[in-house]
Design a protein around this motif. Structure first.
Motif, short mmCIF file in Angstrom:
data_model
loop_
_atom_site.label_atom_id
_atom_site.label_comp_id
_atom_site.label_asym_id
_atom_site.label_seq_id
_atom_site.Cartn_x
_atom_site.Cartn_y
_atom_site.Cartn_z
N LEU A 1 29.90 55.67 42.51
CA LEU A 1 31.25 55.72 41.94
C LEU A 1 32.14 54.67 42.57
CD1 LEU A 1 31.88 59.58 41.72
CD2 LEU A 1 31.60 57.99 39.81
N LEU A 2 32.00 54.48 43.88
CA LEU A 2 32.82 53.48 44.55
C LEU A 2 32.49 52.08 44.08
CD1 LEU A 2 32.80 54.91 48.18
CD2 LEU A 2 34.72 54.91 46.59
N VAL A 3 31.21 51.82 43.86
CA VAL A 3 30.79 50.50 43.40
C VAL A 3 31.39 50.17 42.04
CG1 VAL A 3 28.82 49.15 42.60
CG2 VAL A 3 28.68 50.38 44.75
N THR A 4 31.45 51.17 41.14
CA THR A 4 31.98 50.91 39.80
C THR A 4 33.45 50.58 39.82
OG1 THR A 4 32.45 53.27 39.40
CG2 THR A 4 30.30 52.43 38.70
N ALA A 5 34.13 50.85 40.93
CA ALA A 5 35.55 50.52 41.00
C ALA A 5 35.78 49.03 40.94
CB ALA A 5 36.16 51.09 42.28
N CYS A 6 34.81 48.25 41.27
CA CYS A 6 34.91 46.80 41.18
C CYS A 6 33.51 46.28 40.96
CB CYS A 6 35.51 46.21 42.44
SG CYS A 6 35.72 44.43 42.35
N GLY A 7 33.05 46.31 39.75
CA GLY A 7 31.67 45.96 39.48
C GLY A 7 31.52 45.03 38.31
N SER A 8 30.31 44.87 37.87
CA SER A 8 30.01 43.92 36.80
C SER A 8 29.57 44.65 35.55
CB SER A 8 28.91 42.97 37.26
OG SER A 8 27.75 43.69 37.60
N LEU B 1 44.00 39.93 27.35
CA LEU B 1 44.42 40.84 28.42
C LEU B 1 43.31 40.92 29.46
CD1 LEU B 1 45.81 43.85 26.33
CD2 LEU B 1 47.17 42.24 27.68
N ASN B 2 43.65 40.62 30.69
CA ASN B 2 42.66 40.66 31.77
C ASN B 2 43.11 41.62 32.86
OD1 ASN B 2 41.85 38.89 34.63
ND2 ASN B 2 40.25 39.63 33.29
N VAL B 3 42.31 42.66 33.10
CA VAL B 3 42.60 43.64 34.16
C VAL B 3 41.97 43.14 35.45
CG1 VAL B 3 42.38 46.04 34.88
CG2 VAL B 3 42.57 45.49 32.44
N TRP B 4 42.78 43.01 36.51
CA TRP B 4 42.28 42.42 37.74
C TRP B 4 42.96 43.03 38.96
CZ3 TRP B 4 45.62 39.72 41.04
CH2 TRP B 4 46.89 39.41 40.49
N GLY B 5 42.36 42.78 40.12
CA GLY B 5 42.96 43.17 41.39
C GLY B 5 42.58 42.15 42.44
N SER B 6 43.47 41.87 43.36
CA SER B 6 43.19 40.86 44.38
C SER B 6 42.08 41.29 45.32
CB SER B 6 44.45 40.56 45.19
OG SER B 6 44.84 41.70 45.95
N TRP B 7 41.81 42.61 45.38
CA TRP B 7 40.79 43.19 46.25
C TRP B 7 39.39 43.09 45.64
CZ3 TRP B 7 38.75 46.75 43.02
CH2 TRP B 7 39.57 47.20 41.98
N CYS B 8 39.30 42.62 44.41
CA CYS B 8 38.06 42.68 43.62
C CYS B 8 37.35 41.32 43.61
CB CYS B 8 38.43 43.11 42.20
SG CYS B 8 37.13 42.95 40.99
N PRO C 1 34.55 40.24 41.97
CA PRO C 1 34.26 39.68 40.65
C PRO C 1 35.50 39.11 39.97
CG PRO C 1 33.11 41.76 40.93
CD PRO C 1 34.05 41.62 42.09
N CYS C 2 36.69 39.69 40.26
CA CYS C 2 37.93 39.14 39.70
C CYS C 2 38.18 37.75 40.25
CB CYS C 2 39.11 40.04 40.06
SG CYS C 2 38.99 41.73 39.44
N ARG C 3 37.87 37.56 41.52
CA ARG C 3 38.02 36.24 42.13
C ARG C 3 37.04 35.24 41.54
NH1 ARG C 3 40.96 35.76 46.67
NH2 ARG C 3 41.99 37.65 47.40
N ALA C 4 35.86 35.72 41.21
CA ALA C 4 34.84 34.83 40.66
C ALA C 4 35.24 34.30 39.28
CB ALA C 4 33.50 35.57 40.57
N GLU C 5 35.92 35.11 38.48
CA GLU C 5 36.26 34.69 37.12
C GLU C 5 37.65 34.06 37.01
OE1 GLU C 5 36.30 38.09 34.50
OE2 GLU C 5 38.21 38.81 35.29
N ALA C 6 38.49 34.20 38.03
CA ALA C 6 39.89 33.79 37.94
C ALA C 6 40.06 32.32 37.57
CB ALA C 6 40.61 34.09 39.26
N ASP D 1 46.72 47.18 43.39
CA ASP D 1 47.24 46.34 44.47
C ASP D 1 48.55 46.97 44.94
OD1 ASP D 1 45.83 44.07 45.43
OD2 ASP D 1 46.01 43.14 43.46
N THR D 2 48.54 47.67 46.06
CA THR D 2 49.75 48.30 46.56
C THR D 2 50.65 47.30 47.29
OG1 THR D 2 48.57 48.97 48.56
CG2 THR D 2 48.67 50.57 46.76
N ASN D 3 50.09 46.15 47.59
CA ASN D 3 50.84 45.11 48.27
C ASN D 3 51.05 43.94 47.31
OD1 ASN D 3 51.79 43.01 49.87
ND2 ASN D 3 50.49 43.56 51.61
#
Length: 215
Positions: free
Chosen positions: A38-45, A100-107, A109-114, A138-140
């Motif tokens: 479940l944790l892996v799916t929070a930022c996965g492919s 529309l792109n859903v992303w987070g700085s903590w992710c 794969p998001c960095r890979a596609e940005a 992103d709380t910060n």
């Protein structure tokens, strides 16, 4: 009862105790694996969209799902504050194709596609296409703005730290646990294409070009 006759009983009890301990350990390991998944799916492919719902998506072998023009559903209300404090309403872009792109700085794969989103958004800026990010979990705000600066993201992103905007979509459209995710809206504000995994430039264009070409 002699000591000799009592020995097998102690052995049996010991065997049962050892077996019980092994069963409990296996159960604990299985439960731990489930939590890890479940944790892996929070930022996965990848992953399945929010379960249930008839959203008329047809998924190709490349993982890109599309909806025929006559079967598309409107995107929900997507409005609020951006990460730089401005007000944005996606409905204001009606008449344009919206990515529309859903992303987070903590992710990761998001960095890979940005970099691909930054590049394609600039290439299509004069072609009736508007990119919009949805920044989630992103709380910060400093981390989110640093992400945009690092990758040259010039389009706006709605700030959605608790994922409320994602929950507005019809069931079966997005999975709040799958980040990054991308949707392409047609000029009428209806959902035309979807990806539930990080995109290369090639796959992003494969999602975008057919919708841009529609008249």
């Amino acid at each position: 009862m002699s000591a000799a006759s009592r020995a097998p009983l102690r052995s049996n009890r010991s065997s049962r105790t050892t077996h019980s301990t092994r069963v409990r350990r296996r159960a604990a390991l299985t439960a731990g694996a489930a939590v890890a998944a479940l944790l892996v799916t929070a930022c996965g492919s990848g992953g399945t969209s929010g379960g249930g719902g008839n959203t008329n998506f047809v998924t190709g072998t490349d993982g890109i799902a599309t909806v025929a023009e006559g079967k598309r559903t409107p995107a929900p209300d997507l409005s609020g504050k951006t990460i730089d404090g401005k007000t944005l309403d996606v409905a204001d872009y009606k008449g344009k194709v919206v990515v529309l792109n859903v992303w987070g700085s903590w992710c990761n794969p998001c960095r890979a596609e940005a970099k691909y989103f930054a590049k394609v958004s600039k290439e299509y800026a004069g072609k009736g296409v508007q990119f919009v990010g949805i920044n989630t979990r992103d709380t910060n705000l400093k981390s989110a703005t640093a992400f945009e600066k690092d990758f040259g993201i010039s389009y706006p992103s709605l700030y959605d730290p608790t994922g409320k905007l994602m929950l507005r979509f019809e069931k079966g459209t997005l999975n709040p646990q799958t980040v990054p995710s991308t949707l392409v809206l047609d000029r009428d504000g209806k959902i035309a294409a979807r990806s539930l995994s990080a995109l290369s430039e090639e796959r992003l264009l494969k999602m975008l070009k057919p919708v841009v070409a529609e008249k």
